[in-house]
Design a protein around this motif. Structure first.
Motif, PDB file in Angstrom:
ATOM      1  N   VAL A 206       0.807  -1.372  -0.029  1.00  0.00           N
ATOM      2  CA  VAL A 206      -0.038   0.185   0.147  1.00  0.00           C
ATOM      3  C   VAL A 206       0.897   1.128   0.008  1.00  0.00           C
ATOM      4  CG1 VAL A 206      -1.909  -1.219   1.128  1.00  0.00           C
ATOM      5  CG2 VAL A 206       0.026   0.051   2.693  1.00  0.00           C
ATOM      6  N   CYS A 207       0.209   2.282  -0.517  1.00  0.00           N
ATOM      7  CA  CYS A 207       0.945   3.692  -0.422  1.00  0.00           C
ATOM      8  C   CYS A 207       0.340   4.374   0.764  1.00  0.00           C
ATOM      9  CB  CYS A 207       0.744   4.320  -1.777  1.00  0.00           C
ATOM     10  SG  CYS A 207       1.614   5.908  -1.763  1.00  0.00           S
ATOM     11  N   ASP A 208       0.970   4.540   1.801  1.00  0.00           N
ATOM     12  CA  ASP A 208       0.521   5.365   3.226  1.00  0.00           C
ATOM     13  C   ASP A 208       1.681   6.290   3.817  1.00  0.00           C
ATOM     14  OD1 ASP A 208       2.405   3.403   3.563  1.00  0.00           O
ATOM     15  OD2 ASP A 208       1.317   2.489   5.373  1.00  0.00           O
ATOM     16  N   PRO A 209       1.810   7.146   2.923  1.00  0.00           N
ATOM     17  CA  PRO A 209       2.812   8.158   3.325  1.00  0.00           C
ATOM     18  C   PRO A 209       2.511   9.103   4.618  1.00  0.00           C
ATOM     19  CG  PRO A 209       2.031   9.199   1.391  1.00  0.00           C
ATOM     20  CD  PRO A 209       1.207   7.762   1.566  1.00  0.00           C
ATOM     21  N   VAL A 210       3.308   9.051   5.583  1.00  0.00           N
ATOM     22  CA  VAL A 210       3.031   9.992   6.815  1.00  0.00           C
ATOM     23  C   VAL A 210       2.790  11.346   6.313  1.00  0.00           C
ATOM     24  CG1 VAL A 210       3.814  10.821   9.096  1.00  0.00           C
ATOM     25  CG2 VAL A 210       3.772   8.338   8.257  1.00  0.00           C
ATOM     26  N   ILE A 274      -2.024   6.903   9.655  1.00  0.00           N
ATOM     27  CA  ILE A 274      -3.151   7.085  10.747  1.00  0.00           C
ATOM     28  C   ILE A 274      -2.880   6.706  12.101  1.00  0.00           C
ATOM     29  CG2 ILE A 274      -4.753   7.585   8.961  1.00  0.00           C
ATOM     30  CD1 ILE A 274      -6.199   4.824   9.737  1.00  0.00           C
ATOM     31  N   THR A 275      -1.540   6.209  12.274  1.00  0.00           N
ATOM     32  CA  THR A 275      -0.990   5.519  13.662  1.00  0.00           C
ATOM     33  C   THR A 275      -1.054   6.873  14.478  1.00  0.00           C
ATOM     34  OG1 THR A 275       1.199   5.709  13.010  1.00  0.00           O
ATOM     35  CG2 THR A 275       0.140   3.652  12.611  1.00  0.00           C
ATOM     36  N   PRO A 276      -1.007   6.528  15.975  1.00  0.00           N
ATOM     37  CA  PRO A 276      -1.112   7.575  16.788  1.00  0.00           C
ATOM     38  C   PRO A 276       0.206   8.492  16.665  1.00  0.00           C
ATOM     39  CG  PRO A 276      -1.860   5.856  17.839  1.00  0.00           C
ATOM     40  CD  PRO A 276      -1.669   5.423  16.427  1.00  0.00           C
ATOM     41  N   THR A 277       1.464   7.846  16.305  1.00  0.00           N
ATOM     42  CA  THR A 277       2.860   8.268  16.233  1.00  0.00           C
ATOM     43  C   THR A 277       2.896   9.179  14.951  1.00  0.00           C
ATOM     44  OG1 THR A 277       3.767   6.602  17.473  1.00  0.00           O
ATOM     45  CG2 THR A 277       5.260   7.705  16.245  1.00  0.00           C
ATOM     46  N   ALA A 278       2.191   8.700  13.886  1.00  0.00           N
ATOM     47  CA  ALA A 278       2.162   9.429  12.618  1.00  0.00           C
ATOM     48  C   ALA A 278       1.559  10.919  12.930  1.00  0.00           C
ATOM     49  CB  ALA A 278       1.797   8.600  11.521  1.00  0.00           C
ATOM     50  N   LYS A 279       0.121  10.609  13.441  1.00  0.00           N
ATOM     51  CA  LYS A 279      -0.317  11.841  13.544  1.00  0.00           C
ATOM     52  C   LYS A 279       0.237  13.016  14.464  1.00  0.00           C
ATOM     53  CE  LYS A 279      -5.055   9.626  12.923  1.00  0.00           C
ATOM     54  NZ  LYS A 279      -6.176   9.570  13.836  1.00  0.00           N
ATOM     55  N   LYS A 280       0.780  12.343  15.504  1.00  0.00           N
ATOM     56  CA  LYS A 280       1.634  13.314  16.363  1.00  0.00           C
ATOM     57  C   LYS A 280       2.788  13.988  15.646  1.00  0.00           C
ATOM     58  CE  LYS A 280       4.192  13.963  20.901  1.00  0.00           C
ATOM     59  NZ  LYS A 280       5.207  14.465  20.341  1.00  0.00           N
ATOM     60  N   MET A 281       3.492  13.221  14.751  1.00  0.00           N
ATOM     61  CA  MET A 281       4.659  13.797  14.002  1.00  0.00           C
ATOM     62  C   MET A 281       4.106  14.690  13.206  1.00  0.00           C
ATOM     63  SD  MET A 281       6.659  10.255  12.872  1.00  0.00           S
ATOM     64  CE  MET A 281       7.649  11.078  11.687  1.00  0.00           C
ATOM     65  N   VAL A 282       3.082  14.676  12.520  1.00  0.00           N
ATOM     66  CA  VAL A 282       2.395  15.579  11.487  1.00  0.00           C
ATOM     67  C   VAL A 282       1.876  16.823  12.359  1.00  0.00           C
ATOM     68  CG1 VAL A 282       0.668  16.170   9.911  1.00  0.00           C
ATOM     69  CG2 VAL A 282       1.660  13.863   9.884  1.00  0.00           C
ATOM     70  N   ALA A 283       1.414  16.603  13.565  1.00  0.00           N
ATOM     71  CA  ALA A 283       0.992  17.904  14.425  1.00  0.00           C
ATOM     72  C   ALA A 283       1.911  18.574  14.679  1.00  0.00           C
ATOM     73  CB  ALA A 283       0.133  17.234  15.539  1.00  0.00           C
ATOM     74  N   ASP A 284       3.191  17.982  15.024  1.00  0.00           N
ATOM     75  CA  ASP A 284       4.228  18.632  15.469  1.00  0.00           C
ATOM     76  C   ASP A 284       4.958  19.477  14.492  1.00  0.00           C
ATOM     77  OD1 ASP A 284       3.859  17.736  18.196  1.00  0.00           O
ATOM     78  OD2 ASP A 284       5.466  16.043  18.095  1.00  0.00           O
ATOM     79  N   PHE A 285       5.112  18.819  13.369  1.00  0.00           N
ATOM     80  CA  PHE A 285       5.635  19.664  12.209  1.00  0.00           C
ATOM     81  C   PHE A 285       4.596  20.790  11.953  1.00  0.00           C
ATOM     82  CE2 PHE A 285       5.673  20.109   7.698  1.00  0.00           C
ATOM     83  CZ  PHE A 285       6.891  20.762   7.610  1.00  0.00           C
ATOM     84  N   LEU A 286       3.323  20.708  11.930  1.00  0.00           N
ATOM     85  CA  LEU A 286       2.555  21.710  11.579  1.00  0.00           C
ATOM     86  C   LEU A 286       2.306  22.788  12.869  1.00  0.00           C
ATOM     87  CD1 LEU A 286      -0.117  20.043   9.547  1.00  0.00           C
ATOM     88  CD2 LEU A 286       1.791  21.264   8.730  1.00  0.00           C
ATOM     89  N   GLY A 287       3.468  22.640  13.904  1.00  0.00           N
ATOM     90  CA  GLY A 287       3.073  23.501  14.818  1.00  0.00           C
ATOM     91  C   GLY A 287       1.944  23.288  15.834  1.00  0.00           C
ATOM     92  N   GLY A 288       1.837  22.075  16.031  1.00  0.00           N
ATOM     93  CA  GLY A 288       0.676  21.643  17.236  1.00  0.00           C
ATOM     94  C   GLY A 288      -0.699  21.731  16.498  1.00  0.00           C
TER      95      GLY A 288
END
Length: 295
Positions: A206-210, A274-288
């Motif tokens: 599958v193609c599932d890029p964080v 859509i794992t919790p870790t991936a979501k946190k990484m994206v949120a942190d990158f976008l400034g919370g």
């Protein structure tokens, strides 16, 4: 002109013509362009791959997100315990090319930017570890291009259409036949079977890029693609055949791709994205900022 990859191999065998010459003539019949142009372009692209690799070594940079950018250096400084130097070198180069792409460096998309490390990993490792001439590798790249083109025609080489099986899967099949052609250009059975063995091993990927970035898991998947390509080439050279012919495997890729849900085709709405870790990484990158990949 429609010809299966197996037909191209048979034509080379029956006419005692190098396969890359048969492929360049096939290219001419499909495009009307000079076959020599295809051969020269392939040789130029191999040199571009080598140049991009050296650029990465000279000026390594992290990606926009900062998530990737030092994996290739870690690999280069590691003495492999289990993989051969040839294969591990290919793995390291694949990481370099993929991270070069993620940091906006110049790469050769073969067949796509997301899978840009697999074929260069195989070809440049053969050059650096086996001293195989770049022109010979250019001929191998041309042959691998026929494999990629047949997959494109019968299925897809787009992650958004068919998942990562269409990108890293196709690149791995291309790399496997390039390895065989660069080292055993008249082993026609291996030339037919290597791409089938390689592609079968990645059907359904599958193609599932964080975050939608071509970084995680894309960069490391390129490394695994190289190791699978060398495995497929080795098995094919050992006389091990794929029970299902390459073109039928390519058809299967298309069918699987059409059945994959949208969430698993480059939308960042499924798989590890859509794992919790991936979501946190994206949120942190976008400034919370809160990110809902299920939306």
């Amino acid at each position: 002109m429609i010809m299966k990859f197996e037909d191209l191999v048979k034509a080379a065998k029956d006419s005692r013509t190098p396969l890359h010459k048969v492929v360049s003539d096939w290219y001419m019949m499909n495009t009307g362009n000079d076959p020599k142009a295809a051969e020269e372009t392939a040789k130029k692209l191999v040199r571009e791959m080598l140049g991009s690799y050296h650029s990465r070594l000279d000026r390594p940079e992290k990606s926009l997100t900062g998530w990737v950018g030092d994996n290739d250096a870690k690999a280069r400084s590691h003495v492999p315990e289990f993989l051969s130097p040839l294969v591990f070198s290919g793995v390291s180069i694949a990481l370099s090319m993929s991270e070069h792409n993620a940091s906006m460096g110049k790469i050769v998309a073969c067949p796509t930017a997301g899978a840009c490390g697999v074929v260069p990993g195989a070809l440049l490792s053969l050059h650096l570890n086996r001293s195989i001439d770049l022109d010979i590798l250019g001929n191998a790249l041309l042959v691998s291009g026929a494999v990629g083109e047949r997959i494109r025609r019968r299925a897809s080489i787009s992650g958004a259409m068919s998942g990562c099986q269409a990108e890293v899967g196709t690149a791995t099949a291309m790399a496997s036949v390039a390895i065989v052609y660069a080292t055993h250009p008249e082993d026609y059975s291996a030339l037919e079977n290597a791409p089938a063995l390689a592609l079968k091993s990645l059907l359904g990927l599958v193609c599932d890029p964080v975050g939608g970035f071509v970084e995680i898991p894309c960069v490391k998947r390129n490394a695994f693609g190289v190791s699978i390509a060398f495995t497929a080439a080795e098995l094919a050279l050992a006389g091990i055949k794929s029970a299902i012919p390459f073109e039928e495997v390519a058809d299967s890729l298309g069918r699987v791709g059409r059945r994959l849900p949208e969430e698993l085709k480059e939308t960042a709405r499924g798989g590890i994205a859509i794992t919790p870790t991936a979501k946190k990484m994206v949120a942190d990158f976008l400034g919370g900022e809160r990110v809902d990949n299920n939306a």
